[in-house]
Write a protein that holds these residues in place. Structure first.
Motif, PDB file in Angstrom:
ATOM      1  N   LEU A   4       0.852  -1.179   0.000  1.00 41.45           N
ATOM      2  CA  LEU A   4       0.000   0.000   0.000  1.00 41.45           C
ATOM      3  C   LEU A   4       0.893   1.237   0.000  1.00 41.45           C
ATOM      4  O   LEU A   4       1.808   1.339   0.822  1.00 41.45           O
ATOM      5  N   ALA A  24      -2.874   0.161  -4.231  1.00 46.36           N
ATOM      6  CA  ALA A  24      -2.628  -1.180  -3.701  1.00 46.36           C
ATOM      7  C   ALA A  24      -2.116  -2.105  -4.799  1.00 46.36           C
ATOM      8  O   ALA A  24      -2.509  -1.985  -5.957  1.00 46.36           O
ATOM      9  N   PHE A  29      -7.587  -7.047  -4.005  1.00 44.40           N
ATOM     10  CA  PHE A  29      -7.988  -5.754  -3.440  1.00 44.40           C
ATOM     11  C   PHE A  29      -9.502  -5.648  -3.289  1.00 44.40           C
ATOM     12  O   PHE A  29      -9.993  -5.152  -2.275  1.00 44.40           O
ATOM     13  N   ARG A  98      -5.508  -2.084   5.171  1.00 39.76           N
ATOM     14  CA  ARG A  98      -6.385  -3.125   4.652  1.00 39.76           C
ATOM     15  C   ARG A  98      -6.823  -4.044   5.788  1.00 39.76           C
ATOM     16  O   ARG A  98      -6.034  -4.354   6.693  1.00 39.76           O
TER      17      ARG A  98
END
Length: 121
Positions: A4, A24, A29, A98
Protein backbone atom coordinates in the motif's frame (compact mmCIF):
# COMPACT_ATOMS: atom_id res chain seq x y z
CA UNK A 1 1.06 -9.90 0.81
CA UNK A 2 -0.12 -6.43 -0.14
CA UNK A 3 1.76 -3.25 -0.80
CA UNK A 4 0.00 0.00 0.00
CA UNK A 5 1.45 3.35 -1.03
CA UNK A 6 -0.09 6.61 0.10
CA UNK A 7 0.24 9.97 -1.64
CA UNK A 8 -1.26 13.43 -1.54
CA UNK A 9 -0.13 14.66 1.84
CA UNK A 10 1.29 18.11 2.34
CA UNK A 11 0.88 21.47 4.03
CA UNK A 12 -2.50 23.18 4.03
CA UNK A 13 -4.04 26.08 5.90
CA UNK A 14 -6.81 25.47 8.38
CA UNK A 15 -10.12 25.33 6.53
CA UNK A 16 -8.45 24.00 3.41
CA UNK A 17 -8.70 20.67 1.63
CA UNK A 18 -6.46 17.77 0.68
CA UNK A 19 -7.10 14.53 -1.13
CA UNK A 20 -5.10 11.50 -0.08
CA UNK A 21 -4.77 8.51 -2.36
CA UNK A 22 -3.63 4.95 -1.74
CA UNK A 23 -2.53 2.54 -4.44
CA UNK A 24 -2.63 -1.18 -3.70
CA UNK A 25 -0.69 -3.97 -5.37
CA UNK A 26 -2.84 -6.89 -4.28
CA UNK A 27 -4.85 -8.87 -6.84
CA UNK A 28 -7.44 -9.46 -4.12
CA UNK A 29 -7.99 -5.75 -3.44
CA UNK A 30 -11.70 -5.95 -4.23
CA UNK A 31 -12.26 -8.57 -1.53
CA UNK A 32 -11.09 -6.44 1.37
CA UNK A 33 -12.39 -3.52 3.35
CA UNK A 34 -10.03 -0.59 3.47
CA UNK A 35 -9.46 2.21 5.89
CA UNK A 36 -7.43 5.21 6.88
CA UNK A 37 -5.64 5.56 10.19
CA UNK A 38 -3.60 8.47 11.52
CA UNK A 39 -0.97 9.15 14.12
CA UNK A 40 -0.05 12.56 15.46
CA UNK A 41 3.26 13.21 17.26
CA UNK A 42 3.16 11.90 20.80
CA UNK A 43 -0.20 10.24 20.29
CA UNK A 44 -1.37 6.73 19.55
CA UNK A 45 -2.45 5.68 16.10
CA UNK A 46 -6.20 6.11 15.68
CA UNK A 47 -8.98 5.11 13.35
CA UNK A 48 -10.16 7.71 10.83
CA UNK A 49 -12.39 6.06 8.22
CA UNK A 50 -13.29 2.70 6.72
CA UNK A 51 -15.11 1.40 3.67
CA UNK A 52 -16.44 -2.04 2.81
CA UNK A 53 -14.98 -4.19 0.05
CA UNK A 54 -17.48 -3.03 -2.57
CA UNK A 55 -17.73 0.47 -1.17
CA UNK A 56 -21.34 0.35 -0.10
CA UNK A 57 -20.86 1.20 3.56
CA UNK A 58 -18.54 3.65 5.28
CA UNK A 59 -17.66 4.52 8.85
CA UNK A 60 -15.91 7.53 10.34
CA UNK A 61 -14.41 8.65 13.58
CA UNK A 62 -16.62 11.19 15.31
CA UNK A 63 -13.90 13.84 15.04
CA UNK A 64 -13.87 13.73 11.23
CA UNK A 65 -17.45 12.83 10.32
CA UNK A 66 -18.93 15.33 7.89
CA UNK A 67 -15.52 16.65 6.84
CA UNK A 68 -13.69 13.59 5.49
CA UNK A 69 -14.96 11.19 2.85
CA UNK A 70 -13.50 7.79 2.00
CA UNK A 71 -13.98 6.18 -1.41
CA UNK A 72 -12.78 2.98 -3.08
CA UNK A 73 -12.21 2.14 -6.73
CA UNK A 74 -11.75 -1.59 -7.16
CA UNK A 75 -10.96 -1.36 -10.88
CA UNK A 76 -8.04 0.97 -10.19
CA UNK A 77 -7.13 -0.63 -6.84
CA UNK A 78 -7.27 2.75 -5.18
CA UNK A 79 -8.77 4.15 -2.00
CA UNK A 80 -8.99 7.89 -1.45
CA UNK A 81 -9.66 10.17 1.47
CA UNK A 82 -11.10 13.58 0.64
CA UNK A 83 -10.41 15.93 3.52
CA UNK A 84 -12.30 19.22 3.74
CA UNK A 85 -12.46 21.92 6.41
CA UNK A 86 -9.17 20.75 7.83
CA UNK A 87 -8.26 21.68 11.40
CA UNK A 88 -4.85 21.90 13.06
CA UNK A 89 -5.77 18.81 15.09
CA UNK A 90 -6.05 16.82 11.83
CA UNK A 91 -2.28 17.11 11.38
CA UNK A 92 -0.75 13.64 11.47
CA UNK A 93 0.80 10.90 9.41
CA UNK A 94 -2.05 9.21 7.57
CA UNK A 95 -1.89 5.50 6.82
CA UNK A 96 -3.87 3.51 4.29
CA UNK A 97 -4.84 0.14 5.75
CA UNK A 98 -6.39 -3.13 4.65
CA UNK A 99 -8.50 -5.39 6.77
CA UNK A 100 -12.05 -6.12 7.86
CA UNK A 101 -14.73 -3.48 8.13
CA UNK A 102 -14.81 -1.78 11.50
CA UNK A 103 -13.65 1.14 13.56
CA UNK A 104 -10.98 -0.51 15.68
CA UNK A 105 -7.27 -0.58 14.90
CA UNK A 106 -7.44 -4.35 15.30
CA UNK A 107 -9.63 -4.51 12.19
CA UNK A 108 -6.61 -3.62 10.03
CA UNK A 109 -3.64 -5.93 9.57
CA UNK A 110 -1.64 -4.22 6.82
CA UNK A 111 -0.84 -0.59 6.20
CA UNK A 112 1.44 1.56 4.10
CA UNK A 113 4.37 3.79 5.08
CA UNK A 114 2.11 6.82 5.53
CA UNK A 115 1.87 10.35 4.18
CA UNK A 116 2.31 13.49 6.27
CA UNK A 117 -0.50 16.02 6.57
CA UNK A 118 0.34 19.36 8.16
CA UNK A 119 -2.34 21.94 8.91
CA UNK A 120 -1.31 25.48 9.74
CA UNK A 121 -3.52 27.66 11.89
Amino acid sequence: QVQLVESGGGLVQAGGSLRLSCAASSRTFSLYSMGWLRQAPGKEREFVAAITSVGGTTAYAATVKGRLTISKNNAKKMVDLQMNSLKPEDAAVYYCARGSFGTRLANFGSWGPGTQVTVSS
